[in-house]
Design a protein around this motif. Structure first.
Motif: not given
Length: 257
Positions: A56-81
């Motif tokens: 997308q044209g981004h130069n990530l040099d000089g950037f800090e980064h963070a990473q997580t794993f998550g989900y949308d609980q409302a979407v999950q419950i809606f699908l299950q129901k």
């Protein structure tokens, strides 16, 4: 070890084996994440996201980064129901965006950020370049912005346009540019009361600054879900007091004996 002790040991072994069997056979029902087919690891997801941002044209040099794993609980419950546990788990493994690796690049005390989310199958399902409203860019007419958005959907998101219907479009005049938002609905698929899959593109000035695909959950379900969660949190707080009292009682009894 006397006979009574032997009985207790055998009982604990039996219950332990039963517990392991129950976990192995029902874990995907109790914990839907257990049914996810991880085709990319945490590091592979990060590499995919970084490559996408660079594309997308981004130069990530000089950037800090963070990473997580998550989900949308409302979407999950809606699908299950609405579709049942097995079907919702299969959809989450296949193409519905519920669980994602979430990557963020940023510079402390600066507004600009880059967000990319990758699903367990290795698809990029969300991208955003966060910038100030004062960042100046050439503004496109809405039809030219629509062409830019559709080109992005085809070339970058891998979406076949004839499988999606345009349902919404809007424009917002910022201080130094005009942003256009376009929303599409996946054709021929629905869940429950008007639950459907969407893709949304935001053209910030003259380039795509945000893209995401998501399950649209009806507002009626969200209201009920929020009420249930509110009551559940209240009950949880109330029973936590009882758990503390029980724990104190157990400690006192053990200490006295």
């Amino acid at each position: 070890m006397n006979r009574r002790d032997t009985i207790w040991v055998i009982a604990f072994l039996v219950f332990g084996v039963a517990g392991v069997w129950t976990f192995l056979n029902w874990q995907d029902r109790a914990f839907p994440i257990a049914s996810i087919d991880f085709k990319v690891s945490r590091d592979e997801a990060f590499d995919l996201a970084a490559a996408y941002a660079a594309g997308q044209g981004h130069n990530l040099d000089g950037f800090e980064h963070a990473q997580t794993f998550g989900y949308d609980q409302a979407v999950q419950i809606f699908l299950q129901k609405t579709l049942g546990l097995e079907t919702s788990n299969a959809l989450a493994r296949d193409w519905v965006s519920v669980w994602t690796w979430q990557m963020r690049w940023f510079k402390p005390l600066e507004k600009e950020e880059i967000h990319v989310e990758v699903d367990p199958g290795g698809r990029v399902v969300f991208y955003e370049h966060v910038i100030l409203d004062t960042v100046a860019r050439a503004s496109l007419p809405i039809e030219a912005a629509r062409d830019t958005a559709q080109a992005y959907l085809v070339d970058r998101a891998g979406i076949t346009l004839n499988e999606w219907d345009p349902i919404e479009s809007s424009s917002e005049v910022r201080k130094s540019r005009t942003d256009h938002t376009f929303t599409y609905r996946k054709r021929g698929w629905s869940a429950g009361d008007d639950g459907h899959y969407r893709a949304r593109v935001v053209v910030k000035g003259n380039r795509v600054g945000r893209y995401g695909e998501y399950l649209h959950v009806p507002e009626s379900f969200l209201r009920g879900y929020r009420e249930i969660r509110s009551r559940a949190n209240l009950l949880s707080q109330a029973f936590s007091i009882l758990w503390i009292a029980l724990a104190v009682a157990v400690v006192v009894i053990v200490a006295r004996r």
